[in-house]
Each structure stands twice: as C-alpha cells, then as structure tokens.
Design a protein around this motif. Structure first.
Motif, PDB file in Angstrom:
ATOM      1  N   LEU A 193     -15.885  17.262  21.988  1.00 12.45           N
ATOM      2  CA  LEU A 193     -15.043  16.236  21.389  1.00 12.45           C
ATOM      3  C   LEU A 193     -15.393  14.836  21.866  1.00 12.45           C
ATOM      4  O   LEU A 193     -15.531  13.914  21.056  1.00 12.45           O
ATOM      5  CB  LEU A 193     -13.567  16.526  21.661  1.00 12.45           C
ATOM      6  CG  LEU A 193     -12.581  15.463  21.152  1.00 12.45           C
ATOM      7  CD1 LEU A 193     -12.639  15.381  19.636  1.00 12.45           C
ATOM      8  CD2 LEU A 193     -11.167  15.769  21.616  1.00 12.45           C
ATOM      9  N   ILE A 194     -15.524  14.638  23.164  1.00  8.57           N
ATOM     10  CA  ILE A 194     -15.753  13.295  23.696  1.00  8.57           C
ATOM     11  C   ILE A 194     -17.078  12.737  23.184  1.00  8.57           C
ATOM     12  O   ILE A 194     -17.157  11.585  22.744  1.00  8.57           O
ATOM     13  CB  ILE A 194     -15.707  13.319  25.231  1.00  8.57           C
ATOM     14  CG1 ILE A 194     -14.316  13.771  25.701  1.00  8.57           C
ATOM     15  CG2 ILE A 194     -16.071  11.963  25.803  1.00  8.57           C
ATOM     16  CD1 ILE A 194     -14.232  14.066  27.169  1.00  8.57           C
ATOM     17  N   ARG A 195     -18.103  13.564  23.226  1.00 11.73           N
ATOM     18  CA  ARG A 195     -19.398  13.111  22.709  1.00 11.73           C
ATOM     19  C   ARG A 195     -19.307  12.822  21.208  1.00 11.73           C
ATOM     20  O   ARG A 195     -19.864  11.838  20.713  1.00 11.73           O
ATOM     21  CB  ARG A 195     -20.464  14.172  22.980  1.00 11.73           C
ATOM     22  CG  ARG A 195     -21.869  13.751  22.565  1.00 11.73           C
ATOM     23  CD  ARG A 195     -22.902  14.769  22.996  1.00 11.73           C
ATOM     24  NE  ARG A 195     -22.639  16.077  22.422  1.00 11.73           N
ATOM     25  CZ  ARG A 195     -23.348  17.165  22.692  1.00 11.73           C
ATOM     26  NH1 ARG A 195     -24.334  17.099  23.567  1.00 11.73           N
ATOM     27  NH2 ARG A 195     -23.061  18.310  22.111  1.00 11.73           N
ATOM     28  N   LEU A 245     -18.852   9.075  16.390  1.00 10.75           N
ATOM     29  CA  LEU A 245     -18.045   8.479  15.330  1.00 10.75           C
ATOM     30  C   LEU A 245     -17.914   6.973  15.510  1.00 10.75           C
ATOM     31  O   LEU A 245     -17.990   6.206  14.541  1.00 10.75           O
ATOM     32  CB  LEU A 245     -16.656   9.116  15.299  1.00 10.75           C
ATOM     33  CG  LEU A 245     -16.528  10.550  14.785  1.00 10.75           C
ATOM     34  CD1 LEU A 245     -15.060  10.945  14.697  1.00 10.75           C
ATOM     35  CD2 LEU A 245     -17.181  10.703  13.427  1.00 10.75           C
ATOM     36  N   LEU A 246     -17.693   6.541  16.746  1.00 11.72           N
ATOM     37  CA  LEU A 246     -17.568   5.112  17.009  1.00 11.72           C
ATOM     38  C   LEU A 246     -18.878   4.395  16.699  1.00 11.72           C
ATOM     39  O   LEU A 246     -18.888   3.317  16.086  1.00 11.72           O
ATOM     40  CB  LEU A 246     -17.167   4.884  18.460  1.00 11.72           C
ATOM     41  CG  LEU A 246     -16.987   3.426  18.895  1.00 11.72           C
ATOM     42  CD1 LEU A 246     -15.966   2.714  18.018  1.00 11.72           C
ATOM     43  CD2 LEU A 246     -16.578   3.352  20.376  1.00 11.72           C
ATOM     44  N   GLU A 247     -19.986   5.006  17.099  1.00  7.94           N
ATOM     45  CA  GLU A 247     -21.294   4.412  16.832  1.00  7.94           C
ATOM     46  C   GLU A 247     -21.544   4.306  15.327  1.00  7.94           C
ATOM     47  O   GLU A 247     -21.994   3.254  14.829  1.00  7.94           O
ATOM     48  CB  GLU A 247     -22.389   5.266  17.481  1.00  7.94           C
ATOM     49  CG  GLU A 247     -23.799   4.743  17.272  1.00  7.94           C
ATOM     50  CD  GLU A 247     -24.836   5.677  17.880  1.00  7.94           C
ATOM     51  OE1 GLU A 247     -24.592   6.906  17.884  1.00  7.94           O
ATOM     52  OE2 GLU A 247     -25.888   5.191  18.332  1.00  7.94           O
ATOM     53  N   ALA A 270     -21.718   0.775  13.063  1.00  6.15           N
ATOM     54  CA  ALA A 270     -22.925   0.435  12.313  1.00  6.15           C
ATOM     55  C   ALA A 270     -22.650   0.247  10.827  1.00  6.15           C
ATOM     56  O   ALA A 270     -23.249  -0.627  10.177  1.00  6.15           O
ATOM     57  CB  ALA A 270     -23.976   1.519  12.518  1.00  6.15           C
ATOM     58  N   LEU A 271     -21.733   1.041  10.271  1.00 10.77           N
ATOM     59  CA  LEU A 271     -21.519   1.022   8.823  1.00 10.77           C
ATOM     60  C   LEU A 271     -20.581  -0.079   8.343  1.00 10.77           C
ATOM     61  O   LEU A 271     -20.731  -0.585   7.230  1.00 10.77           O
ATOM     62  CB  LEU A 271     -20.969   2.383   8.364  1.00 10.77           C
ATOM     63  CG  LEU A 271     -21.963   3.539   8.329  1.00 10.77           C
ATOM     64  CD1 LEU A 271     -21.240   4.843   7.985  1.00 10.77           C
ATOM     65  CD2 LEU A 271     -23.073   3.277   7.316  1.00 10.77           C
ATOM     66  N   MET A 272     -19.601  -0.444   9.144  1.00 10.59           N
ATOM     67  CA  MET A 272     -18.579  -1.367   8.664  1.00 10.59           C
ATOM     68  C   MET A 272     -19.142  -2.687   8.132  1.00 10.59           C
ATOM     69  O   MET A 272     -18.729  -3.149   7.050  1.00 10.59           O
ATOM     70  CB  MET A 272     -17.546  -1.620   9.756  1.00 10.59           C
ATOM     71  CG  MET A 272     -16.523  -0.502   9.910  1.00 10.59           C
ATOM     72  SD  MET A 272     -15.529  -0.253   8.417  1.00 10.59           S
ATOM     73  CE  MET A 272     -14.638  -1.810   8.338  1.00 10.59           C
ATOM     74  N   ARG A 323     -12.072   2.873  24.356  1.00  9.26           N
ATOM     75  CA  ARG A 323     -13.175   2.229  23.635  1.00  9.26           C
ATOM     76  C   ARG A 323     -12.856   2.162  22.144  1.00  9.26           C
ATOM     77  O   ARG A 323     -13.059   1.128  21.505  1.00  9.26           O
ATOM     78  CB  ARG A 323     -14.476   3.002  23.851  1.00  9.26           C
ATOM     79  CG  ARG A 323     -15.128   2.815  25.220  1.00  9.26           C
ATOM     80  CD  ARG A 323     -16.435   3.585  25.284  1.00  9.26           C
ATOM     81  NE  ARG A 323     -17.357   3.160  24.214  1.00  9.26           N
ATOM     82  CZ  ARG A 323     -18.396   3.883  23.821  1.00  9.26           C
ATOM     83  NH1 ARG A 323     -18.630   5.080  24.367  1.00  9.26           N
ATOM     84  NH2 ARG A 323     -19.182   3.433  22.856  1.00  9.26           N
ATOM     85  N   PHE A 324     -12.364   3.276  21.609  1.00  6.31           N
ATOM     86  CA  PHE A 324     -12.021   3.297  20.197  1.00  6.31           C
ATOM     87  C   PHE A 324     -10.877   2.324  19.903  1.00  6.31           C
ATOM     88  O   PHE A 324     -10.891   1.600  18.901  1.00  6.31           O
ATOM     89  CB  PHE A 324     -11.637   4.718  19.762  1.00  6.31           C
ATOM     90  CG  PHE A 324     -12.482   5.251  18.634  1.00  6.31           C
ATOM     91  CD1 PHE A 324     -12.393   4.695  17.369  1.00  6.31           C
ATOM     92  CD2 PHE A 324     -13.359   6.297  18.848  1.00  6.31           C
ATOM     93  CE1 PHE A 324     -13.173   5.182  16.330  1.00  6.31           C
ATOM     94  CE2 PHE A 324     -14.149   6.782  17.817  1.00  6.31           C
ATOM     95  CZ  PHE A 324     -14.058   6.222  16.549  1.00  6.31           C
TER      96      PHE A 324
END
Length: 387
Positions: free
Chosen positions: A74-76, A81-83, A87-89, A156-157
C-alpha cells in the motif's frame, strides 16, 4: 449533448471495464474525450471517443504491474499514485473543462482532483469488490494506520492535495466526493452486497470486445481449456511448464496465455497445447469448457458471463478474495498457487467441467449479470449525474 472527460490508469483490468461505457455514451450523442496511456489508445478509439494519449510515469519507470493498493504494497502504491497524479495534472488541466469527469475509482485518483479543481460532478468506475463497514478487503490485507511510513505518505499526499483545496484526505481516498459510484460487478457477487448503499452495481461491461477474433477453435473432439493469469502478475513459468509437460495425456485442448514469459522455456509443446502471449479471451471462452484463471475480476466476470466453470489460482490479495467468492458461490474451485500440483490442477479442471451444480450456479450468476444492466445502466447513472 454533454462534454465528458474519461480518465483511466495503466492497467487493462482498469481500462477494459470502461470501454463499453464510453461506447454507450458516444452512441447517445455525448462528446467524450478519453485520456488513456498510449497502449490503450486504439482500443478506446474504437468506441468513437476522441482519444488523447497521455504518458505514464509508471510505464516510463519500468513498473511491470499496476500498483497494489493493499497490504504491504500500500505505501509504495500510494507513492506511485502521488507521482502519477503530480505528473498528469499539469497536462490534463490544460484541456477544456468538461461537464463531467468519468474515471477509474481505485487508481485514477487524478480524476478526483480534476473534478474538485473544475467543480464538476464525477462518476467513478470500480472494477473490483468494494468495501464498507460490513465487508472490507482488510480481511485479506491488513493495513496498520500507525505505521510511520504510512503516516508520512499520508502527509505527503495531504500536502499535495491542499494545493487544489482538498483537505479531507481520508474521504479523498474513499471516493466520498463522487457524484455516482459504479461497480462493474453484479451485487450478488459482492460480499455482503445487500448492505451497500451509494454504489450502483451495473455488472461487467464487456462491450465490443466480444467480437474479438483471430483464434480458431480446434476440432470438436477435444474440449477447450483456457489457462490465463491475466495481463499482470502472470509471470509463472513454473506453472506453465507443469501444464505443458502433463497435458499430452489429458483429454483437453489447452489454450495457454502466458504474457511476457518466454515460450522457449516451457519445453516441447504436445499437439493439444497452443501457447500465445495473449489471446482474444472472450472468443476463446465462447468455446471453452473450463477456465483456469488468476481470479482477477475482469477474467472472472468474463468467465461467468460465458458460463464457463472456473478454477482459480489467485496471485494476490484481491484475487484471493475473488477466488474465495468463486468457491463459496459454487462457480468453480479455488486452489493455492503455491502448493498446487499438476495432478490437483487437472483433477479440479475435470471436476468443475463435469459438475452440473457448477453449471447451474454459473447460469444463475450470468442471469444476475444480465439483470444488472451493463453499459446502458451505467450510462443512465452518468446522465443522471450531469448538471
């Protein structure tokens, strides 16, 4: 006519369930733009939607499989997901604001950020079992909320989401801001399905892939066995070798889908075995009498819809939950992939193929799939969510 933007992540199990939904929206006259990784562009273009291929940080980083949002992964996975979202936003916000956001629920969380950013309704598509207080995937994959690494990742999220005015991080990950949540599973297959509110179980949407061709069935003197461990988590050359080495004495014609495994390492192929990197699965299932599957939800639903008895060899926690459901509902059998032997596998295949009770239960669940409504029901929900 509405402008609808569709977002899907890297992963066939998250793209395929939306193909038929997008096609139905286009058929109804909506202007749909689908933002998907390049490898799915042609598949989506066949729906009639406008397709904008987008890069994937997961793909460029050599990530072999979609991230697993559970257990020790999950953590990884949250980091991935954050990465991906970061990048996409900037790329996605450069496109016109739609009337509605349609996106994959478990992984394409950038759809949630975009819907909040544009203040438009959103519809999430969940191609898997969902959770509530009565049943949760935590039964199969425990998460320790006090793990320092988990807390750091949540912080971080949270820091990233605050840039877009999102402060409820827990609600963000649960998808509570969605206007509608569609589950491409029939309610009867969902654990504790009668307890779920706020989800519409529309069942699997197989779309036009039922017309896939390119495979010719063998002579009718042998029943067909399809063996496929899906498009991810399928690197099991040991299992494939065991099947190939023992198939010659079996009455089955075996269609073996092995992904990126090197077929040269499987040994000589007997006449009743064919090996492919991938197959048009729905076409093969129309002729199959049994299906050895990893119990991914996509393959599971396709097998049930085709009324083919299942032998499940789950490779991960989510698939173990599916496999237990297959067994518990009488739709086939579940085996432990770490201890299975060729003799046990062939015995299970023979047993489910000849069991009239399994056929009866498959017919019942196939009826539940048809009653769920599929693409038209999903499109009705999406239209109801429009401003």
């Amino acid at each position: 006519m509405a402008m609808i933007s569709h977002y899907a992540p890297l992963g066939a199990g998250h793209v395929n369930p939306t193909i038929g939904i997008v096609a139905e929206l286009v058929r109804r006259g909506h202007d749909v733009t689908s933002f998907v990784p390049q490898r799915f562009a042609d598949r989506m273009a066949a729906t009639g939607a406008r397709v904008v291929p987008v890069p994937s940080a997961w793909e460029s980083a050599g990530l072999e499989d979609p991230p697993q949002m559970h257990s020790r992964h999950l953590i990884r996975a949250m980091g991935y997901l954050l990465e991906e979202t970061t990048a996409l936003m900037p790329l996605l916000t450069a496109h016109p604001r739609p009337d509605l956001v349609l996106h994959d629920g478990p992984l394409a969380v950038w759809g949630r950020v975009l819907a909040h950013h544009w203040a438009v309704p959103s519809v999430e598509v969940w191609p898997n079992l969902v959770s509530n207080r009565h049943w949760s995937m935590n039964r199969y994959s425990k998460v320790n909320p006090l793990d320092p690494r988990f807390i750091v990742m949540m912080l971080r999220f949270a820091s990233y989401l605050r840039k877009y005015g999102i402060r409820d991080v827990g609600g963000f990950f649960e998808g509570t801001s969605a206007t509608r949540r569609l589950v491409t599973v029939p309610r009867a297959f969902q654990y504790a399905g009668e307890t779920f509110e706020g989800f519409r179980f529309v069942g699997p949407v197989l779309g036009d892939r039922a017309a896939d061709s390119g495979w010719t069935p063998p002579a009718p003197d042998r029943p067909v066995l399809l063996v496929s461990l899906g498009s991810a988590y399928n690197r099991r050359p040991d299992l494939y070798r065991a099947i190939v080495s023992t198939a010659a004495v079996q009455p089955w014609h075996v269609v073996l889908s092995i992904g990126e495994v090197d077929p040269a390492g499987l040994g000589p192929l007997p006449p009743n075995v064919e090996v492919h990197p991938q197959v048009p699965q729905l076409s093969v299932l129309r002729h199959a009498r049994a299906f050895v599957t990893h119990a991914g939800m996509g393959g599971t639903m396709e097998g049930i819809a085709a009324r083919v008895p299942l032998v499940a060899l789950p490779q991960m926690a989510e698939q173990r939950a599916n496999a237990d459901r297959i067994s518990g509902l009488g739709l086939g059998r579940a085996l432990d992939p770490d201890t299975v032997t060729p003799d046990r596998l062939w015995a299970a295949v023979d047993a489910v193929a000849e069991d009239p009770a399994v056929r009866e239960r498959l017919a019942w669940m196939a009826g539940q799939i048809e009653a769920a409504g599929g693409a038209p029901a999903a499109a009705d929900e999406i239209e109801a969510a429009l401003p």
